[in-house]
Design an enzyme around this catalytic site. Structure first.
Site, mmCIF file in Angstrom:
data_model
loop_
_atom_site.group_PDB
_atom_site.id
_atom_site.type_symbol
_atom_site.label_atom_id
_atom_site.label_comp_id
_atom_site.label_asym_id
_atom_site.label_seq_id
_atom_site.Cartn_x
_atom_site.Cartn_y
_atom_site.Cartn_z
ATOM 1 N N HIS A 31 0.849 -1.196 0.000
ATOM 2 C CA HIS A 31 0.000 0.000 0.000
ATOM 3 C C HIS A 31 0.884 1.245 0.000
ATOM 4 C CE1 HIS A 31 -3.925 1.921 0.739
ATOM 5 N NE2 HIS A 31 -3.265 2.782 1.502
ATOM 6 N N ASP A 33 0.840 5.271 0.065
ATOM 7 C CA ASP A 33 0.048 6.475 0.346
ATOM 8 C C ASP A 33 0.662 7.677 -0.345
ATOM 9 O OD1 ASP A 33 -2.062 5.587 2.164
ATOM 10 O OD2 ASP A 33 -0.431 5.076 3.515
ATOM 11 N N HIS A 64 -2.840 4.619 -3.008
ATOM 12 C CA HIS A 64 -3.962 5.353 -2.413
ATOM 13 C C HIS A 64 -3.669 6.837 -2.575
ATOM 14 C CE1 HIS A 64 -6.253 6.414 1.569
ATOM 15 N NE2 HIS A 64 -6.825 6.923 0.500
ATOM 16 N N MET A 66 -4.336 10.404 -1.945
ATOM 17 C CA MET A 66 -4.979 11.410 -1.096
ATOM 18 C C MET A 66 -4.549 12.776 -1.623
ATOM 19 S SD MET A 66 -4.509 9.487 2.577
ATOM 20 C CE MET A 66 -3.166 8.435 2.012
ATOM 21 N N GLY A 140 -4.306 11.210 6.191
ATOM 22 C CA GLY A 140 -3.255 12.208 6.276
ATOM 23 C C GLY A 140 -2.039 11.777 7.066
ATOM 24 N N ASP A 173 -8.621 1.056 6.064
ATOM 25 C CA ASP A 173 -7.302 1.655 6.222
ATOM 26 C C ASP A 173 -7.340 2.640 7.387
ATOM 27 O OD1 ASP A 173 -4.853 2.886 5.996
ATOM 28 O OD2 ASP A 173 -5.196 3.728 4.004
#
Length: 228
Positions: A31, A33, A64, A66, A140, A173
């Site tokens: 994963h 981020d 992912h 964001m 975050g 998550d």
């Protein structure tokens, strides 16, 4: 139904990402981020690092995003080597079109919901997706405490997936650990992102195996899995 464990490199040593990726070989996905300091108040990494990671590991990458403007950026992460790309519905201008573009480029399309975003308005979008991510912390930062108030939302989402007979993965998550993963699995999740619980362990690969065993043990007797 096998549970999947996706270690989050947000909790890894960024100076040793290739080694950290190898430390969790046997995980289902890695994963990644991606944060832009606009959609969330943190800045992590981008396309060049994903390209490097894709060359450094055989574990597929689960990116992912964001970030703001995922409609513009998400396809570039597929081109960089991501096998699954998650965009936030709160940031996407045209989520259906974006999901179709991600799929057309050869990756799995996933949509994420922040804790305060309900699932119900997006029921009709579910067939366009390969995975739905429910954030169990505010996105975050890593290391946050799991939000138990998300469990009913996970259950409602699983009910919608079953209602439509979809082969849709349900990912969680945020704060996933040995003490929370069983609650998530019982509620209906089958893909688990774990950061600190894996990379904070003495043996990250063993932590992955342990978490998977916990989730699968619960899934075998979970009401939603028995009805699936």
């Amino acid at each position: 139904m096998a549970a999947q464990i996706n270690p989050s490199i947000l909790s890894a040593d960024f100076a040793r990402l290739a080694d950290e990726a190898k430390a969790v070989e046997g995980a289902d996905f890695l994963h990644v981020d991606v944060m832009d300091n606009h959609f969330v108040p943190n800045l992590t990494l981008g396309v060049p690092v994903v390209e490097s990671l894709a060359r450094a590991t055989d574990t597929p990458l689960d990116c992912h995003l964001m970030i703001e403007a995922p409609d513009r950026w998400a396809p570039q992460y597929v081109e960089a080597g991501a096998s699954s790309v998650t965009f936030h519905v709160e940031a996407a201008a045209a989520p259906v079109r974006l999901a179709r573009e991600i799929r057309a480029k050869g990756a799995r399309a996933s949509m994420a919901l922040k804790p305060a975003t309900p699932i119900e308005p997006y029921e009709d979008l579910l067939p366009e997706l390969d995975m739905l991510l429910i954030m169990t912390v505010e996105p975050g930062f890593g290391g946050q405490a799991f939000l138990d108030i998300m469990l009913p939302k996970i259950r409602r989402t699983r009910e919608l997936i079953s209602k439509h007979g979809l082969d849709l993965w349900l990912q969680v998550d945020g704060g996933v650990s040995a003490s929370t993963i069983e609650r998530c699995a019982e509620a209906g999740a089958d893909v688990f992102v774990a950061g600190s619980a894996v990379y904070g362990a003495e043996d990250p690969a063993a932590a992955v195996r342990g978490l998977r065993a916990q989730a699968e043990a619960v899934t075998k007797s979970a009401a939603w899995a028995c009805d699936h």
